[in-house]
Motif scaffolding. Structure first.
Motif, PDB file in Angstrom:
ATOM      1  N   ASN A 595      -8.031 -11.251  -9.675  1.00  0.00           N
ATOM      2  CA  ASN A 595      -7.522 -11.909  -8.473  1.00  0.00           C
ATOM      3  C   ASN A 595      -6.519 -11.058  -7.706  1.00  0.00           C
ATOM      4  O   ASN A 595      -6.007 -11.497  -6.680  1.00  0.00           O
ATOM      5  CB  ASN A 595      -6.921 -13.272  -8.832  1.00  0.00           C
ATOM      6  CG  ASN A 595      -8.015 -14.266  -9.209  1.00  0.00           C
ATOM      7  OD1 ASN A 595      -9.167 -14.132  -8.779  1.00  0.00           O
ATOM      8  ND2 ASN A 595      -7.684 -15.242 -10.022  1.00  0.00           N
ATOM      9  N   SER A 596      -6.230  -9.841  -8.218  1.00  0.00           N
ATOM     10  CA  SER A 596      -5.304  -8.971  -7.487  1.00  0.00           C
ATOM     11  C   SER A 596      -6.059  -7.941  -6.641  1.00  0.00           C
ATOM     12  O   SER A 596      -5.464  -7.085  -6.005  1.00  0.00           O
ATOM     13  CB  SER A 596      -4.376  -8.243  -8.468  1.00  0.00           C
ATOM     14  OG  SER A 596      -5.139  -7.333  -9.240  1.00  0.00           O
ATOM     15  N   ILE A 597      -7.389  -8.034  -6.630  1.00  0.00           N
ATOM     16  CA  ILE A 597      -8.199  -7.051  -5.907  1.00  0.00           C
ATOM     17  C   ILE A 597      -8.496  -7.536  -4.488  1.00  0.00           C
ATOM     18  O   ILE A 597      -8.886  -8.681  -4.269  1.00  0.00           O
ATOM     19  CB  ILE A 597      -9.544  -6.795  -6.639  1.00  0.00           C
ATOM     20  CG1 ILE A 597      -9.303  -6.338  -8.072  1.00  0.00           C
ATOM     21  CG2 ILE A 597     -10.400  -5.809  -5.867  1.00  0.00           C
ATOM     22  CD1 ILE A 597      -8.630  -4.991  -8.210  1.00  0.00           C
ATOM     23  N   GLY A 624     -11.513  -0.736  -2.471  1.00  0.00           N
ATOM     24  CA  GLY A 624     -10.627  -1.885  -2.313  1.00  0.00           C
ATOM     25  C   GLY A 624      -9.206  -1.470  -2.604  1.00  0.00           C
ATOM     26  O   GLY A 624      -8.896  -0.272  -2.719  1.00  0.00           O
ATOM     27  N   PHE A 625      -8.378  -2.453  -2.711  1.00  0.00           N
ATOM     28  CA  PHE A 625      -6.966  -2.211  -3.023  1.00  0.00           C
ATOM     29  C   PHE A 625      -6.573  -3.141  -4.161  1.00  0.00           C
ATOM     30  O   PHE A 625      -7.109  -4.238  -4.286  1.00  0.00           O
ATOM     31  CB  PHE A 625      -6.084  -2.509  -1.809  1.00  0.00           C
ATOM     32  CG  PHE A 625      -6.497  -1.755  -0.579  1.00  0.00           C
ATOM     33  CD1 PHE A 625      -6.106  -0.425  -0.404  1.00  0.00           C
ATOM     34  CD2 PHE A 625      -7.301  -2.362   0.390  1.00  0.00           C
ATOM     35  CE1 PHE A 625      -6.502   0.277   0.730  1.00  0.00           C
ATOM     36  CE2 PHE A 625      -7.700  -1.668   1.516  1.00  0.00           C
ATOM     37  CZ  PHE A 625      -7.303  -0.342   1.686  1.00  0.00           C
ATOM     38  N   VAL A 626      -5.619  -2.644  -4.961  1.00  0.00           N
ATOM     39  CA  VAL A 626      -5.082  -3.532  -5.976  1.00  0.00           C
ATOM     40  C   VAL A 626      -3.624  -3.813  -5.631  1.00  0.00           C
ATOM     41  O   VAL A 626      -2.867  -2.914  -5.263  1.00  0.00           O
ATOM     42  CB  VAL A 626      -5.270  -2.942  -7.397  1.00  0.00           C
ATOM     43  CG1 VAL A 626      -4.629  -1.567  -7.548  1.00  0.00           C
ATOM     44  CG2 VAL A 626      -4.732  -3.894  -8.447  1.00  0.00           C
ATOM     45  N   GLU A 627      -3.276  -5.065  -5.709  1.00  0.00           N
ATOM     46  CA  GLU A 627      -1.906  -5.475  -5.410  1.00  0.00           C
ATOM     47  C   GLU A 627      -1.142  -5.650  -6.718  1.00  0.00           C
ATOM     48  O   GLU A 627      -1.754  -5.880  -7.765  1.00  0.00           O
ATOM     49  CB  GLU A 627      -1.911  -6.815  -4.668  1.00  0.00           C
ATOM     50  CG  GLU A 627      -2.452  -6.721  -3.262  1.00  0.00           C
ATOM     51  CD  GLU A 627      -2.286  -8.037  -2.497  1.00  0.00           C
ATOM     52  OE1 GLU A 627      -2.410  -9.088  -3.141  1.00  0.00           O
ATOM     53  OE2 GLU A 627      -2.037  -7.976  -1.283  1.00  0.00           O
ATOM     54  N   ASN A 628       0.159  -5.590  -6.642  1.00  0.00           N
ATOM     55  CA  ASN A 628       0.995  -5.892  -7.798  1.00  0.00           C
ATOM     56  C   ASN A 628       0.584  -7.266  -8.336  1.00  0.00           C
ATOM     57  O   ASN A 628       0.605  -8.256  -7.614  1.00  0.00           O
ATOM     58  CB  ASN A 628       2.465  -5.910  -7.337  1.00  0.00           C
ATOM     59  CG  ASN A 628       3.398  -6.274  -8.477  1.00  0.00           C
ATOM     60  OD1 ASN A 628       2.970  -6.780  -9.507  1.00  0.00           O
ATOM     61  ND2 ASN A 628       4.676  -5.999  -8.277  1.00  0.00           N
ATOM     62  N   ASP A 629       0.163  -7.307  -9.603  1.00  0.00           N
ATOM     63  CA  ASP A 629      -0.350  -8.575 -10.104  1.00  0.00           C
ATOM     64  C   ASP A 629       0.656  -9.319 -10.984  1.00  0.00           C
ATOM     65  O   ASP A 629       0.290 -10.202 -11.732  1.00  0.00           O
ATOM     66  CB  ASP A 629      -1.685  -8.362 -10.832  1.00  0.00           C
ATOM     67  CG  ASP A 629      -1.566  -7.403 -11.990  1.00  0.00           C
ATOM     68  OD1 ASP A 629      -0.438  -7.093 -12.396  1.00  0.00           O
ATOM     69  OD2 ASP A 629      -2.622  -6.962 -12.483  1.00  0.00           O
ATOM     70  N   ASN A 630       1.920  -8.955 -10.860  1.00  0.00           N
ATOM     71  CA  ASN A 630       2.924  -9.673 -11.632  1.00  0.00           C
ATOM     72  C   ASN A 630       3.402 -10.913 -10.863  1.00  0.00           C
ATOM     73  O   ASN A 630       4.220 -10.824  -9.958  1.00  0.00           O
ATOM     74  CB  ASN A 630       4.108  -8.743 -11.954  1.00  0.00           C
ATOM     75  CG  ASN A 630       5.137  -9.448 -12.817  1.00  0.00           C
ATOM     76  OD1 ASN A 630       4.914 -10.579 -13.264  1.00  0.00           O
ATOM     77  ND2 ASN A 630       6.254  -8.795 -13.036  1.00  0.00           N
ATOM     78  N   TRP A 631       2.871 -12.024 -11.229  1.00  0.00           N
ATOM     79  CA  TRP A 631       3.224 -13.291 -10.585  1.00  0.00           C
ATOM     80  C   TRP A 631       4.049 -14.162 -11.526  1.00  0.00           C
ATOM     81  O   TRP A 631       4.156 -15.366 -11.342  1.00  0.00           O
ATOM     82  CB  TRP A 631       1.953 -14.040 -10.153  1.00  0.00           C
ATOM     83  CG  TRP A 631       1.333 -13.487  -8.908  1.00  0.00           C
ATOM     84  CD1 TRP A 631       0.406 -12.511  -8.823  1.00  0.00           C
ATOM     85  CD2 TRP A 631       1.609 -13.889  -7.561  1.00  0.00           C
ATOM     86  NE1 TRP A 631       0.064 -12.256  -7.520  1.00  0.00           N
ATOM     87  CE2 TRP A 631       0.794 -13.107  -6.706  1.00  0.00           C
ATOM     88  CE3 TRP A 631       2.462 -14.829  -6.970  1.00  0.00           C
ATOM     89  CZ2 TRP A 631       0.809 -13.231  -5.319  1.00  0.00           C
ATOM     90  CZ3 TRP A 631       2.467 -14.960  -5.591  1.00  0.00           C
ATOM     91  CH2 TRP A 631       1.651 -14.163  -4.771  1.00  0.00           C
TER      92      TRP A 631
END
Ligand SMILES: [Zn+2]
Length: 670
Positions: A595-597, A624-631
């Motif tokens: 879900n971070s893609i 694509g891009f990956v976002e910081n996935d620390n939620w």
């Protein structure tokens, strides 16, 4: 006003002749249908996608399911018949719909036998059918939980009552399987059992109160009883089918979940349990084909628009909700609001991670749309058959053919902080919910029968795949065609005429709704063609060796959903031809959560040959891009400017979960 059937020209109840009308649906004589089935024996897959699937169905899935349903410690399905027949003393074990699921396996074996003529299959079917006949009560009733109770007294009245919910489902699948068996083998042993069942139901419904009569969960028996009418031409069975529809919605305790809060003739939207709904709609389409009652077709068309324009997933899947309340069944009063489950939701309510999408509902969508296609001759219904088959039906079975999904979600995240009632990993046996496995088993062996239809106006080519068609036109002319294609990976389809009628004959090629710029040539000469309800018609006096070539351009498409679908706002799904793609964590170039893609929609979308579990498929590469996935402990945060670029490979949705069974998503933010 309810329609009462006027039966003209009653045919003898014993009019059994092994006619040419030997498809899954024997509708050559149905007065209100435009297209009719080819015989089960008429289509042999020769190569490519459906040949692979058929072989896996016959070589892996069928023997696996046969053994599983004979395994007393896992399913106990065959043992229930032995105990009901009095050959052993014992108790009923397993869910109350086991009988029906066992009949589905027999149906799959019969459809496979029609094509392979494997004597071993024939022998196995005869053994099981002899057991059904032994277990069947003298009045035709057969449902092992009840028969075992009667013989051995093991359940008690309360438990017995619970078992009755699925008895019509069980009997419905028996009747359908018996008709397919008769058409595949020419033998009447199974059909005789089914006649007993149909006669029992006819007598039962003559006497039963509406409350008792409406007891019908997952109503496979509407399709079953109409098919029995088509097979043995007993007009009582058609009368019964019509009465079964009349009686629905006439009691005070009907529910939207069971589609019987109001009579069918007042229903214009899809509601409730999606398997029950789609089986009902398919059965009503069968009834319409025989009676031609306008109101039935009018409502089916209205419900179809509600499903396809508002309630169906991009994969052709149906049944968005695990649980919910009926949107329209009651005035809002929390004490009386009606519960629904495994059900259609409100329009545009299409969650991805929590989608229920039972494989049986998706197969029900195929059964319903195939019947709508035959009634109307409109290719828009064939489009849905194809969409569901390639995506939400095939996703129900592993590539090896021995593990199955009950649910077909469009997103799987390991971070979801709750357990859903059914896992999203395929299993060899889904305890208490194994209905889908035998359903997909029969479907894998039957797809050839969906590939073509016939009418007085010519041949209809619905599905593409390399096969040999050998059939007979309604005029009695031989028609033989070789189809060669690498579809769905390639849009070039070549049909070679082997035998055709002497006079001009029309071949109608489905031009899928997703395709633009289709071209047709005959013997390398490009030609103009006329469209008729989504089919391109080419008609001439054919010579042996004539070649029709259909080219369907198949670009990779970025798809968006209607903005009223909240769950997919600002997201895209990738589709090519009929195949919907997904991203699996197996294909992420580095460890990241699915879900971070974010998809770079401006990147090149290139095809890539990949192998998953020994199967060659076409993947799609993109960036694509990956976002910081620390939620962690975060529900909202300012949007991030920094994103890291990643290479992505998308795989066909139906192949997901065949490697490490990790995370997956169909929709990607962009
Ligand atoms: Zn199911």
């Amino acid at each position: 006003m309810k329609n009462k059937i006027v039966l003209i020209g009653l045919m003898a109840a014993s009019a059994l002749s092994f006619s040419q009308d030997k498809g899954l649906v024997a509708n050559a004589d149905s007065p209100h249908t435009k297209l009719h089935s080819v015989n089960l024996q008429d289509v042999q897959w020769t190569d490519g996608f459906w040949k692979e699937q058929f072989d896996i169905g016959v070589e892996n899935t069928l023997p696996y399911m046969w053994d599983l349903y004979h395994n007393d410690s896992i399913t106990h399905a065959y043992a229930n018949f032995k105990i009901a027949a009095g050959l052993e003393k014992g108790k009923h074990s397993g869910p109350s719909f086991h009988d029906g699921d066992f009949y589905k396996i027999l149906e799959g074996m019969a459809a496979a036998y029609a094509v392979t003529q494997d004597p071993e299959l024939d022998k196995e079917m005869d053994t099981a059918i002899a057991m059904f006949a032994k277990a069947q009560r003298k009045d035709g009733y057969i449902n092992t939980p009840v028969l075992i109770e009667e013989r051995w007294g093991t359940l008690g009245p309360e438990e017995l009552q619970k078992q009755l919910g699925f008895e019509k489902y069980n009997m419905g699948h028996l009747m359908t399987a018996a008709c397919v068996h008769y058409r595949a083998t020419g033998k009447t042993n199974f059909l005789e059992v089914a006649k007993g069942v149909a006669d029992f139901l006819y007598d039962f419904y003559k006497k039963a109160s509406p409350e008792l009569a409406r007891n019908a969960i997952c109503p496979s028996h509407y399709m079953g009883i109409v098919e029995m009418y088509r097979t043995v031409k007993d007009p009582r069975y058609l009368e019964l089918a019509n009465n079964l529809i009349d009686i629905r919605g006439t009691t005070d305790d009907g529910t939207d979940d069971n589609q019987d809060r109001v009579p069918f003739r007042e229903q214009t939207t899809a509601m409730g349990h999606a398997v029950r709904a789609n089986y009902l709609y398919a059965g009503i389409a069968d009834l319409y084909a025989e009676t031609g009652e306008d109101k039935l077709l009018e409502n089916l068309k209205s419900i179809w628009e509600d499903v396809v324009y508002r309630k169906m997933y991009i994969t052709g899947a149906c049944g968005a909700l695990y649980d919910g309340v009926s949107p329209d069944g009651t005035v809002y009063d929390p004490s009386i609001v009606q519960k629904i489950h495994q059900a259609y939701g409100r329009p545009y309510q299409l969650p991805n991670a929590t989608a229920h999408n039972e494989t049986c509902a998706n197969i029900g969508n195929v059964l319903w749309n195939w019947r709508m296609l035959q009634i109307t001759g409109d290719a828009k219904y064939a489009d849905i058959v194809e969409l569901a088959l390639y995506n939400s039906v095939l996703s129900g079975v592993s590539l090896g053919g021995k593990e199955f999904c009950y649910n077909n979600p469009l997103n799987v995240s390991e971070d979801l902080p709750f357990q859903q009632r059914w896992g999203s990993k395929r299993e060899g046996y889904i305890a208490l919910s194994n209905c889908c496995a035998p359903n997909v088993t029969r479907t894998l062996t039957e797809i050839g029968n969906y590939a073509y239809n016939l009418s007085n106006e010519g041949l209809y080519v619905n599905l593409f795949g390399s096969n040999d068609l050998k059939t007979v036109t309604p005029n009695g002319d031989k028609l033989e065609i070789e189809q060669k294609t690498n579809y769905p990976w390639d849009g070039k389809i070549v049909l070679k005429i082997v035998k055709a009628p002497k006079s001009e004959y029309a071949i109608n090629l489905r031009i899928p709704g997703w395709s633009q710029g289709a071209q047709i040539s005959i013997n390398d000469k490009q030609m103009h063609f006329s469209y008729n309800l989504g089919y391109a018609t080419v008609a001439k006096k054919w010579k042996k060796g004539d070649v029709i070539e259909l080219n369907l351009p198949m670009p990779v498409e970025l798809m968006q959903a209607n903005p009223l679908v909240e769950e997919t706002k600002n997201q895209v799904a990738v589709k090519r031809g009929p195949i919907v793609y997904c991203l699996e964590s197996d294909d992420l170039s580095e460890k990241a959560e699915i879900n971070s893609i974010v998809l770079d929609i401006y990147s090149e979308l290139d095809l890539k040959d990949i192998v998953i579990n020994n199967r060659n498929v076409k993947g799609i590469t993109c960036k694509g891009f990956v976002e910081n996935d620390n939620w962690e402990s975060t529900l909202y945060r300012p949007i991030l400017k920094e994103k890291q670029e990643v290479n992505l490979t998308l795989v066909p949705y139906y192949t997901w979960g065949n490697r490490n069974q990790e995370e997956m998503t169909v929709w990607l933010p962009y």
